[in-house]
Every structure is written in C-alpha cells, then in structure tokens.
Motif scaffolding. Structure first.
Motif, PDB file in Angstrom:
ATOM      1  N   MET A  19      -1.304 -15.754   5.270  1.00 37.54           N
ATOM      2  CA  MET A  19      -1.978 -14.582   4.766  1.00 37.54           C
ATOM      3  C   MET A  19      -3.135 -14.996   3.865  1.00 37.54           C
ATOM      4  O   MET A  19      -3.133 -14.732   2.685  1.00 37.54           O
ATOM      5  N   THR A  20      -4.128 -15.623   4.366  1.00 36.00           N
ATOM      6  CA  THR A  20      -5.217 -16.063   3.512  1.00 36.00           C
ATOM      7  C   THR A  20      -6.269 -14.974   3.330  1.00 36.00           C
ATOM      8  O   THR A  20      -6.303 -14.314   2.313  1.00 36.00           O
ATOM      9  N   ALA A  21      -7.105 -14.764   4.326  1.00 37.47           N
ATOM     10  CA  ALA A  21      -8.208 -13.814   4.200  1.00 37.47           C
ATOM     11  C   ALA A  21      -7.750 -12.366   4.247  1.00 37.47           C
ATOM     12  O   ALA A  21      -8.491 -11.483   3.875  1.00 37.47           O
ATOM     13  N   LYS A  22      -6.562 -12.099   4.713  1.00 34.91           N
ATOM     14  CA  LYS A  22      -6.100 -10.723   4.875  1.00 34.91           C
ATOM     15  C   LYS A  22      -5.211 -10.254   3.730  1.00 34.91           C
ATOM     16  O   LYS A  22      -4.675  -9.167   3.768  1.00 34.91           O
ATOM     17  N   ALA A  23      -5.062 -11.086   2.702  1.00 32.79           N
ATOM     18  CA  ALA A  23      -4.237 -10.703   1.545  1.00 32.79           C
ATOM     19  C   ALA A  23      -5.063  -9.833   0.599  1.00 32.79           C
ATOM     20  O   ALA A  23      -6.264 -10.040   0.431  1.00 32.79           O
ATOM     21  N   PHE A  24      -4.420  -8.844  -0.002  1.00 34.11           N
ATOM     22  CA  PHE A  24      -5.086  -7.999  -0.979  1.00 34.11           C
ATOM     23  C   PHE A  24      -5.373  -8.791  -2.249  1.00 34.11           C
ATOM     24  O   PHE A  24      -4.634  -9.726  -2.586  1.00 34.11           O
ATOM     25  N   SER A  25      -6.411  -8.404  -2.963  1.00 30.63           N
ATOM     26  CA  SER A  25      -6.735  -9.062  -4.235  1.00 30.63           C
ATOM     27  C   SER A  25      -5.620  -8.838  -5.255  1.00 30.63           C
ATOM     28  O   SER A  25      -5.339  -9.718  -6.067  1.00 30.63           O
ATOM     29  N   ARG A  26      -5.015  -7.659  -5.212  1.00 28.83           N
ATOM     30  CA  ARG A  26      -3.855  -7.321  -6.045  1.00 28.83           C
ATOM     31  C   ARG A  26      -2.906  -6.512  -5.187  1.00 28.83           C
ATOM     32  O   ARG A  26      -3.344  -5.642  -4.432  1.00 28.83           O
ATOM     33  N   PRO A  27      -1.617  -6.747  -5.290  1.00 22.71           N
ATOM     34  CA  PRO A  27      -0.673  -5.965  -4.479  1.00 22.71           C
ATOM     35  C   PRO A  27      -0.628  -4.507  -4.935  1.00 22.71           C
ATOM     36  O   PRO A  27      -1.009  -4.183  -6.059  1.00 22.71           O
ATOM     37  N   ILE A  28      -0.160  -3.672  -4.041  1.00 25.21           N
ATOM     38  CA  ILE A  28       0.065  -2.258  -4.337  1.00 25.21           C
ATOM     39  C   ILE A  28       1.575  -2.054  -4.273  1.00 25.21           C
ATOM     40  O   ILE A  28       2.224  -2.527  -3.344  1.00 25.21           O
ATOM     41  N   PHE A  29       2.117  -1.360  -5.240  1.00 25.86           N
ATOM     42  CA  PHE A  29       3.550  -1.103  -5.276  1.00 25.86           C
ATOM     43  C   PHE A  29       3.800   0.350  -4.885  1.00 25.86           C
ATOM     44  O   PHE A  29       3.152   1.258  -5.398  1.00 25.86           O
ATOM     45  N   VAL A  30       4.724   0.526  -3.945  1.00 22.63           N
ATOM     46  CA  VAL A  30       5.069   1.861  -3.466  1.00 22.63           C
ATOM     47  C   VAL A  30       6.580   2.038  -3.501  1.00 22.63           C
ATOM     48  O   VAL A  30       7.328   1.075  -3.489  1.00 22.63           O
TER      49      VAL A  30
ATOM     50  N   ASN B  10       9.897   3.245  -1.657  1.00 23.09           N
ATOM     51  CA  ASN B  10      10.490   3.505  -0.337  1.00 23.09           C
ATOM     52  C   ASN B  10      11.278   4.798  -0.366  1.00 23.09           C
ATOM     53  O   ASN B  10      11.541   5.364  -1.425  1.00 23.09           O
ATOM     54  N   GLU B  11      11.733   5.223   0.814  1.00 17.35           N
ATOM     55  CA  GLU B  11      12.542   6.435   0.912  1.00 17.35           C
ATOM     56  C   GLU B  11      13.857   6.307   0.148  1.00 17.35           C
ATOM     57  O   GLU B  11      14.422   7.293  -0.294  1.00 17.35           O
ATOM     58  N   ASP B  12      14.344   5.083  -0.047  1.00  9.45           N
ATOM     59  CA  ASP B  12      15.583   4.890  -0.815  1.00  9.45           C
ATOM     60  C   ASP B  12      15.301   4.646  -2.301  1.00  9.45           C
ATOM     61  O   ASP B  12      16.166   4.184  -3.035  1.00  9.45           O
ATOM     62  N   GLN B  13      14.066   4.944  -2.728  1.00 16.14           N
ATOM     63  CA  GLN B  13      13.626   4.870  -4.125  1.00 16.14           C
ATOM     64  C   GLN B  13      13.487   3.453  -4.661  1.00 16.14           C
ATOM     65  O   GLN B  13      13.381   3.260  -5.865  1.00 16.14           O
ATOM     66  N   THR B  14      13.509   2.443  -3.797  1.00 15.34           N
ATOM     67  CA  THR B  14      13.251   1.086  -4.261  1.00 15.34           C
ATOM     68  C   THR B  14      11.752   0.838  -4.230  1.00 15.34           C
ATOM     69  O   THR B  14      11.021   1.428  -3.440  1.00 15.34           O
ATOM     70  N   ILE B  15      11.302  -0.044  -5.103  1.00 19.57           N
ATOM     71  CA  ILE B  15       9.882  -0.380  -5.182  1.00 19.57           C
ATOM     72  C   ILE B  15       9.591  -1.503  -4.191  1.00 19.57           C
ATOM     73  O   ILE B  15      10.303  -2.506  -4.154  1.00 19.57           O
ATOM     74  N   ARG B  16       8.538  -1.326  -3.416  1.00 23.03           N
ATOM     75  CA  ARG B  16       8.150  -2.324  -2.425  1.00 23.03           C
ATOM     76  C   ARG B  16       6.731  -2.796  -2.721  1.00 23.03           C
ATOM     77  O   ARG B  16       5.852  -1.998  -3.024  1.00 23.03           O
ATOM     78  N   GLU B  17       6.520  -4.091  -2.611  1.00 23.11           N
ATOM     79  CA  GLU B  17       5.202  -4.671  -2.827  1.00 23.11           C
ATOM     80  C   GLU B  17       4.459  -4.747  -1.497  1.00 23.11           C
ATOM     81  O   GLU B  17       4.962  -5.306  -0.528  1.00 23.11           O
ATOM     82  N   ILE B  18       3.251  -4.193  -1.464  1.00 24.66           N
ATOM     83  CA  ILE B  18       2.380  -4.282  -0.297  1.00 24.66           C
ATOM     84  C   ILE B  18       1.264  -5.248  -0.699  1.00 24.66           C
ATOM     85  O   ILE B  18       0.400  -4.911  -1.503  1.00 24.66           O
ATOM     86  N   ALA B  19       1.302  -6.465  -0.129  1.00 21.43           N
ATOM     87  CA  ALA B  19       0.401  -7.519  -0.575  1.00 21.43           C
ATOM     88  C   ALA B  19      -0.699  -7.867   0.410  1.00 21.43           C
ATOM     89  O   ALA B  19      -1.598  -8.638   0.078  1.00 21.43           O
ATOM     90  N   CYS B  20      -0.629  -7.309   1.630  1.00 23.71           N
ATOM     91  CA  CYS B  20      -1.626  -7.676   2.633  1.00 23.71           C
ATOM     92  C   CYS B  20      -1.749  -6.565   3.678  1.00 23.71           C
ATOM     93  O   CYS B  20      -0.981  -5.607   3.678  1.00 23.71           O
ATOM     94  N   ILE B  21      -2.693  -6.729   4.557  1.00 23.85           N
ATOM     95  CA  ILE B  21      -2.925  -5.742   5.612  1.00 23.85           C
ATOM     96  C   ILE B  21      -1.698  -5.586   6.501  1.00 23.85           C
ATOM     97  O   ILE B  21      -1.323  -4.473   6.874  1.00 23.85           O
TER      98      ILE B  21
END
Length: 99
Positions: free
Chosen positions: A1-12, A14-25
């Motif tokens: 995940m080199t060029a396709k990684a986000f500069s900073r992850p986004i945290f969302v 989930n439907e089960d209320q756990t936090i998930r890190e979205i770090a790339c496309i």
C-alpha cells in the motif's frame, strides 16, 4: 500500500459499533461495497467513483480520501479515532494512592 495509502486514516463506526480504521483506497472500497444497498445514495456513489478513479490514477488519493470522509460524515459514522489512555493521565480518587 504505497501510493494508494491515505495521508491520514479515517475512522468509522461499523454496524456492530466497533471503530474501524480506513487507511487506503482498498479499505475504503471494501467498506463501501459492504455498505447496505438500501442505505446507498448519491454520496455513496460519488465516494465509490472517487475511490475507483484514484485506484486507476485518474484522481488523487487525497481526493478519494475526501470523498470517503464526506460519505462517512453524511451517514454519521465518522469517528475522531481511538483514544489511548495512559495510566499517568488518570487522576487518582481522593484518599487513594495509585497501585
């Protein structure tokens, strides 16, 4: 995940209320693909198209990140991110000494 990684992850959330890190496309597309069809709309479609365009090099990774972040905000699943609490950050209750 080199060029396709986000500069900073986004945290969302989930439907089960756990936090998930979205770090790339790839993470974003996986999340968007699993999003319930009955809850999809124009903002979801825009985020999918933006992530696909970034994966193909037709849009910047930051553009895709911004589109995904906009989707997450619009459906109210965006989170500030996990918080780590270190023992020194906790104030002991009066009359008790920390162990």
């Amino acid at each position: 995940m080199t060029a396709k990684a986000f500069s900073r992850p986004i945290f969302v959330k989930n439907e089960d209320q756990t936090i998930r890190e979205i770090a790339c496309i790839t993470d974003a597309l996986e999340f968007l693909t699993k999003w319930p069809e009955n809850r999809r709309g124009p903002i979801h479609n825009t985020a999918v198209r933006a992530c696909q365009a970034a994966r193909e090099g037709r849009l910047t990774v930051d553009g895709a990140r911004n589109a995904f972040a906009g989707f997450a905000r619009s459906v109210r699943i965006r989170e500030a991110g996990p918080v780590s609490v270190e023992p020194w950050m906790i104030t002991p209750k009066r009359g008790r000494m920390p162990i």
